[in-house]
Write an enzyme that holds these catalytic residues in place. Sequence first.
Site, mmCIF file in Angstrom:
data_model
loop_
_atom_site.group_PDB
_atom_site.id
_atom_site.type_symbol
_atom_site.label_atom_id
_atom_site.label_comp_id
_atom_site.label_asym_id
_atom_site.label_seq_id
_atom_site.Cartn_x
_atom_site.Cartn_y
_atom_site.Cartn_z
ATOM 1 N N HIS A 115 35.416 34.427 46.565
ATOM 2 C CA HIS A 115 36.614 33.840 45.944
ATOM 3 C C HIS A 115 37.163 32.619 46.683
ATOM 4 O O HIS A 115 38.028 31.926 46.155
ATOM 5 C CB HIS A 115 37.699 34.908 45.752
ATOM 6 N N ASP A 143 42.613 40.134 39.771
ATOM 7 C CA ASP A 143 42.059 40.535 41.062
ATOM 8 C C ASP A 143 42.715 41.843 41.533
ATOM 9 O O ASP A 143 43.870 42.122 41.195
ATOM 10 C CB ASP A 143 42.393 39.415 42.084
ATOM 11 N N ASP A 147 44.883 37.489 47.536
ATOM 12 C CA ASP A 147 44.198 36.335 48.138
ATOM 13 C C ASP A 147 45.167 35.208 48.496
ATOM 14 O O ASP A 147 44.851 34.026 48.370
ATOM 15 C CB ASP A 147 43.084 35.812 47.205
ATOM 16 N N HIS A 160 38.174 34.033 51.908
ATOM 17 C CA HIS A 160 38.301 34.477 50.498
ATOM 18 C C HIS A 160 39.600 35.256 50.253
ATOM 19 O O HIS A 160 39.958 35.476 49.099
ATOM 20 C CB HIS A 160 37.062 35.276 50.032
ATOM 21 N N ASP A 249 38.217 37.657 39.577
ATOM 22 C CA ASP A 249 37.481 38.347 40.631
ATOM 23 C C ASP A 249 36.997 39.667 40.031
ATOM 24 O O ASP A 249 37.812 40.476 39.555
ATOM 25 C CB ASP A 249 38.443 38.594 41.809
ATOM 26 N N ASP A 251 36.203 42.301 41.222
ATOM 27 C CA ASP A 251 36.745 43.532 41.819
ATOM 28 C C ASP A 251 38.076 43.961 41.196
ATOM 29 O O ASP A 251 38.620 45.013 41.545
ATOM 30 C CB ASP A 251 36.798 43.466 43.350
ATOM 31 N N GLU A 294 32.744 36.989 43.138
ATOM 32 C CA GLU A 294 32.617 38.231 43.919
ATOM 33 C C GLU A 294 31.636 39.259 43.354
ATOM 34 O O GLU A 294 31.630 40.411 43.783
ATOM 35 C CB GLU A 294 33.992 38.882 44.175
HETATM 36 N N1 LIG Z 1 38.480 37.777 47.209
HETATM 37 C C1 LIG Z 1 38.586 38.977 47.776
HETATM 38 N N2 LIG Z 1 37.803 39.958 47.400
HETATM 39 N N3 LIG Z 1 39.505 39.119 48.718
HETATM 40 C C2 LIG Z 1 39.731 40.304 49.497
HETATM 41 C C3 LIG Z 1 40.793 40.057 50.531
HETATM 42 C C4 LIG Z 1 41.060 41.270 51.368
HETATM 43 C C5 LIG Z 1 42.162 41.107 52.404
HETATM 44 N N4 LIG Z 1 43.437 40.965 51.782
HETATM 45 C C6 LIG Z 1 41.892 39.914 53.327
HETATM 46 O O1 LIG Z 1 42.703 39.057 53.458
HETATM 47 O O2 LIG Z 1 40.862 39.844 53.933
HETATM 48 MN MN LIG Z 2 39.696 37.646 45.007
HETATM 49 MN MN LIG Z 3 39.434 40.860 45.104
#
Ligand SMILES: NC(=[NH2+])NCCC[C@H](N)C(=O)O
Ligand SMILES: [Mn+2]
Ligand SMILES: [Mn+2]
Length: 324
Positions: A115, A143, A147, A160, A249, A251, A294
């Site tokens: 991301h 998401d 992020d 990301h 995203d 996820d 992702e």
């Molecule tokens: N694009 C994503 N899947 N981001 C996950 C981020 C997880 C966590 N908040 C971090 O700052 O590392």
């Molecule tokens: Mn994300």
């Molecule tokens: Mn995510």
Amino acid sequence: MTSAPTLQPKFLPSKNELGLVAVGFSGGQCKPGVDAAPMALIESGLIDQLKNDLEFNVTYDGEVHAYADIMPSSDPDYRNMKRPKGVSAVTKRLCDQVYEHASKGRFVLTLGGDHSIAIGSIAGTQKAIRERLGREMAVIWVDAHADINTPETSDSGNIHGMPVAFLTGLAKEDKQDTFGWIKDEMRINTKKLVYIGLRDVDVGEKKILRENGIRAFSMHDIDRHGIGKVMDMALGWIGQDTPIHLSFDVDALDPQWAPSTGTPVRGGLTLREGDFIAECVAETGSLVALDLVEVNPSLEAEGAAETVRAGCSIVRCALGDTLL
Ligand SMILES: NC(=[NH2+])NCCC[C@H](N)C(=O)O
Ligand SMILES: [Mn+2]
Ligand SMILES: [Mn+2]
């Protein structure tokens, strides 16, 4: 609200010109494999579907960009960020590629990659939209995560988890080779940002969302109101007259539907809720760009194909395929 099937886009000169950028980049986080997603999505037939079923003229350079030529030889942590120069160089280059498509009035589809690449895709789209239409655009960020960590609030140091902070200017940096290239005309307004699907937001991020009055619909809100009402509220907040960039995203979907992703979180969207979000955005006629990120085909041997299939479905729905 029901709309015609073949929507005349409000902010694009043509409804069938699409620019595709395939970004095989994984440097915004630590798990290899997310760079293989664009090829997996393309091999499963996505481009053919865009051309044949959705009747787009697809402008694509035929390459999954790994940007090996612009990766720095040495890239030490800086302000707690991992691979700051590499991610900065790649997203700057992607910003130019996306700008090139968007400034010609094409819809831009960016296939990630992790991301962090949204730094480039959104900066490039916003710059072109400002020049072409003289406006700020809205961003719908679907998401499990917000992020929006700044380098200082991030626990992981993975970029990301930071793209929204850089895009909104909540995180800033003067050094050109570490995101200093992001200029005002590329930035987005926190008041035009809407989240959907959140369920794993860091403490520091919650504070940022609160202090900046950022509109966010968590899984709790979806459970309470249903996805239909949530989409009415989300699109109502943005308003009718605003170009939209959708950053999806995978996820955001429950791992049941999209297990092959780097940071899965249980309790997510069903496949239909994900498609529904994309369909509602398509219905507005205001969508100008889409990121799908992702998907990591290497993480779940069993679930990879299913995750790729879910990703393709989201893209097709956002482009209006399932509207009658
Ligand atoms: N694009 C994503 N899947 N981001 C996950 C981020 C997880 C966590 N908040 C971090 O700052 O590392
Ligand atoms: Mn994300
Ligand atoms: Mn995510």
